[in-house]
Design an enzyme around this catalytic site. Sequence first.
Site, PDB file in Angstrom:
ATOM      1  N   GLU A 176      -5.694   4.862   5.897  1.00 34.54           N
ATOM      2  CA  GLU A 176      -5.345   4.561   4.502  1.00 34.54           C
ATOM      3  C   GLU A 176      -5.806   5.668   3.568  1.00 34.54           C
ATOM      4  O   GLU A 176      -5.245   5.844   2.489  1.00 34.54           O
ATOM      5  CB  GLU A 176      -5.998   3.233   4.103  1.00 34.54           C
ATOM      6  CG  GLU A 176      -5.725   2.787   2.683  1.00 34.54           C
ATOM      7  CD  GLU A 176      -6.311   1.424   2.379  1.00 34.54           C
ATOM      8  OE1 GLU A 176      -6.463   1.122   1.175  1.00 34.54           O
ATOM      9  OE2 GLU A 176      -6.605   0.657   3.312  1.00 34.54           O
ATOM     10  N   SER A 230     -12.025   0.764   2.778  1.00 39.95           N
ATOM     11  CA  SER A 230     -11.075   0.577   3.874  1.00 39.95           C
ATOM     12  C   SER A 230     -10.565   1.929   4.354  1.00 39.95           C
ATOM     13  O   SER A 230      -9.933   2.662   3.597  1.00 39.95           O
ATOM     14  CB  SER A 230      -9.897  -0.288   3.409  1.00 39.95           C
ATOM     15  OG  SER A 230     -10.331  -1.581   3.049  1.00 39.95           O
ATOM     16  N   ARG A 269       0.810  -1.213   0.000  1.00 43.86           N
ATOM     17  CA  ARG A 269       0.000   0.000   0.000  1.00 43.86           C
ATOM     18  C   ARG A 269       0.848   1.271   0.000  1.00 43.86           C
ATOM     19  O   ARG A 269       0.500   2.277   0.632  1.00 43.86           O
ATOM     20  CB  ARG A 269      -0.967   0.001   1.198  1.00 43.86           C
ATOM     21  CG  ARG A 269      -1.852  -1.235   1.283  1.00 43.86           C
ATOM     22  CD  ARG A 269      -2.723  -1.411   0.036  1.00 43.86           C
ATOM     23  NE  ARG A 269      -3.362  -2.716   0.070  1.00 43.86           N
ATOM     24  CZ  ARG A 269      -2.903  -3.799  -0.564  1.00 43.86           C
ATOM     25  NH1 ARG A 269      -1.817  -3.710  -1.327  1.00 43.86           N
ATOM     26  NH2 ARG A 269      -3.525  -4.941  -0.474  1.00 43.86           N
TER      27      ARG A 269
END
Length: 355
Positions: free
Chosen positions: A340, A245, A168
């Site tokens: 995130e 998310s 990520r």
Amino acid sequence: MSMRVTRGVPLAGETTLAIGGPAAVFVELQDLADFGEFVALAEALPGAPTVLGAGSNVLVSDAGCSSPVLRMHTEGVRFSGEAADGRVLVEVQAGHSLHDLVDTVVGHGLAGMEMLVGIPGTVGATPVQNVGAYGQEISDTLIEVTAWDWALGRRVTLDAAACGLGHRTSVFKGSGRWTLLTLVFALRKDELSAPLTYRQVAERLDVPVGSRVPPAEAARAVLDVRRGKGMVLGCSAADRRTVGSVFFSPELTPAQARWLHGEGAPVNHFPDGSARVSASWLTRRAGFVLGGRLAEGVRVSYLHHTLVADEGASAAGFTEAVDVVVRRVLECTGIRLAPEIDFVGDWPQRLRPAS
């Protein structure tokens, strides 16, 4: 006109959370041939430009954004030849929908992206945090990107190694240096998908974990699992204002991984050697309940342990809710979550969420 410039556009309407103040200058680009026109405009304005794809992974400040905001509407998929290893090269415009790309390549009998079905957003956003799900990541298939380098003032081509793709993350994450324009992927012609490494997906197809099935079947199973969690945009009227998310799956120490495995947590191992656990599992373990209110207009989803917005939500309230979850998960598990989502616009320092 393929480039439209407007001022004072409310960015709430450009994001899936429907939160955020206005953009001082808002540019919509339909044709990559006109990107040079945007460069000339941006260089005459204060602040580094902010690029929005589908607005599905961002929280815009209540104060809005004083620097220029570019919305990429560029679309197109071109099958551009064959790689040295026999894989099919696919060139994609940055503004193209990722979900549409997965449907397209699966329909052409190509494997390598089938587990990414249903993820919202544009293809150009995918390398920024090396988007991944259910055992596949963009780094598995990305060959190169073409981008505008604002530091050099010219177009550049970066191969996958130069993109610094990790879990990520990438060289693009948190940097305003590059604007991604086109991407090239290499996919294999295959009647079978990648191995099904996630139990929920395998159970949906009633096959053992590790099985390979036709890519279209794998994609349908992943989409069903995602819908069941409310992780597909538009699948739940009540939870429609979402970014999916909110938190990264945190990396675990060996001791934490052993403890969580013993507790029945979904501990997954990634190609970079890390062991990580689902942030939603930690959120549930910390005592948060589905539908539970966290701040004005912000609550836990009714379907999955993630955060969603309702009437009355604000960027300040959403960051408050993020901080509440971070603190309680840390107190209950000793594991610190990190957001995130990208925080876009003009943020007072006091409203920056904990990390």
